[in-house]
Design an enzyme around this catalytic site. Structure first.
Site, PDB file in Angstrom:
ATOM      1  N   HIS A 124      59.724 -89.680  -1.670  1.00  0.00           N
ATOM      2  CA  HIS A 124      58.306 -90.025  -1.763  1.00  0.00           C
ATOM      3  C   HIS A 124      58.093 -91.498  -1.431  1.00  0.00           C
ATOM      4  CE1 HIS A 124      58.040 -86.229  -4.036  1.00  0.00           C
ATOM      5  NE2 HIS A 124      56.763 -86.238  -3.690  1.00  0.00           N
ATOM      6  N   LYS A 128      55.224 -94.228  -5.883  1.00  0.00           N
ATOM      7  CA  LYS A 128      55.315 -93.129  -6.843  1.00  0.00           C
ATOM      8  C   LYS A 128      56.053 -93.591  -8.085  1.00  0.00           C
ATOM      9  CE  LYS A 128      56.487 -88.230  -7.307  1.00  0.00           C
ATOM     10  NZ  LYS A 128      55.137 -87.899  -7.826  1.00  0.00           N
TER      11      LYS A 128
END
Length: 231
Positions: A124, A128
């Site tokens: 990600h 995040k």
């Protein structure tokens, strides 16, 4: 359908844009904390710390919820389950169709590959906060359930020890602007099988959340998953 959006971050803003393009939907709230707003359903892409207040508001006003937030603990999960006795809830760490189909695929093949080593890798963007991702945890749970809950999750690896046959490694990578990428890899003797899903836009999560919201209208109280939404 009148939609209340809980959370005002990036994902909620994208959800707002997508909803505004659909004629049959109307946004009646866009907030981190509700006061006296009303609607047919709440779609939540907030921070997990804001879940208790939203759940209380939902129950008080009898409004169904689509909870897409991740990063909460088991205590918070228990509160969500308890709330589902009073209002209908769709709980999903990932609302895109592809990931939910991936869950179905790995659940079916895992028992057929019981001698294989299983690893989960998720990537990600660098903003995040939670790791492993909620989607990676769901993939692990789906596989573990299919294997009679005999597996153990290992988040990354360090030290000096051999890999246990009953463990599933979960590895998190963070960097750049990657929306989301998840791989389940089955390592056998002389062969490797990889099931992979890549998200190239956050709009897929918004569209899935809207589908879940439409599913909830008229439903009885209960805890629903995307599997039921898509069936």
């Amino acid at each position: 359908m009148k939609v209340m959006i809980h959370g005002t971050g990036v994902m909620s803003s994208i959800l707002k844009e997508v909803i505004m393009q659909e004629k049959e939907l109307e946004i009646t709230a866009f907030a981190d904390d509700f006061t006296d707003e009303k609607g047919d359903v709440i779609i939540d892409f907030s921070h997990f710390s804001r879940l208790p207040a939203m759940i209380e508001y939902s129950i008080k006003n009898n409004i169904p919820m689509v909870i897409c937030t991740t990063g909460y603990d088991e205590t918070m999960l228990a509160k969500i389950v308890e709330a589902s006795i009073k209002v209908p809830i769709v709980l999903s760490s990932n609302t895109c169709i592809g990931i939910n189909l991936m869950n179905e695929v790995v659940a079916k093949i895992a028992p057929l590959l019981s001698d294989f080593d299983i690893e989960i890798v998720e990537t990600h963007h660098n903003r995040k906060v939670d790791s492993p991702s909620g989607t990676a945890k769901t993939l692990y749970n789906v596989i573990n359930d299919a294997l009679d809950n005999e597996m153990t999750a290992v988040n990354g690896r360090n030290g000096l020890h051999a890999r246990d046959k009953k463990e599933i490694g979960i590895h998190s990578i963070r960097g750049g602007s990657v929306v989301g990428e998840h791989s389940v890899i089955f390592y056998g003797d002389d062969e490797i099988i990889e099931i992979k899903h890549t998200s190239t836009s956050r709009r897929i999560f918004a569209k899935g959340a809207i589908k879940a919201a439409k599913f909830l209208v008229g439903k009885k109280p209960g805890l629903y998953r995307m599997k039921e939404v898509l069936s």
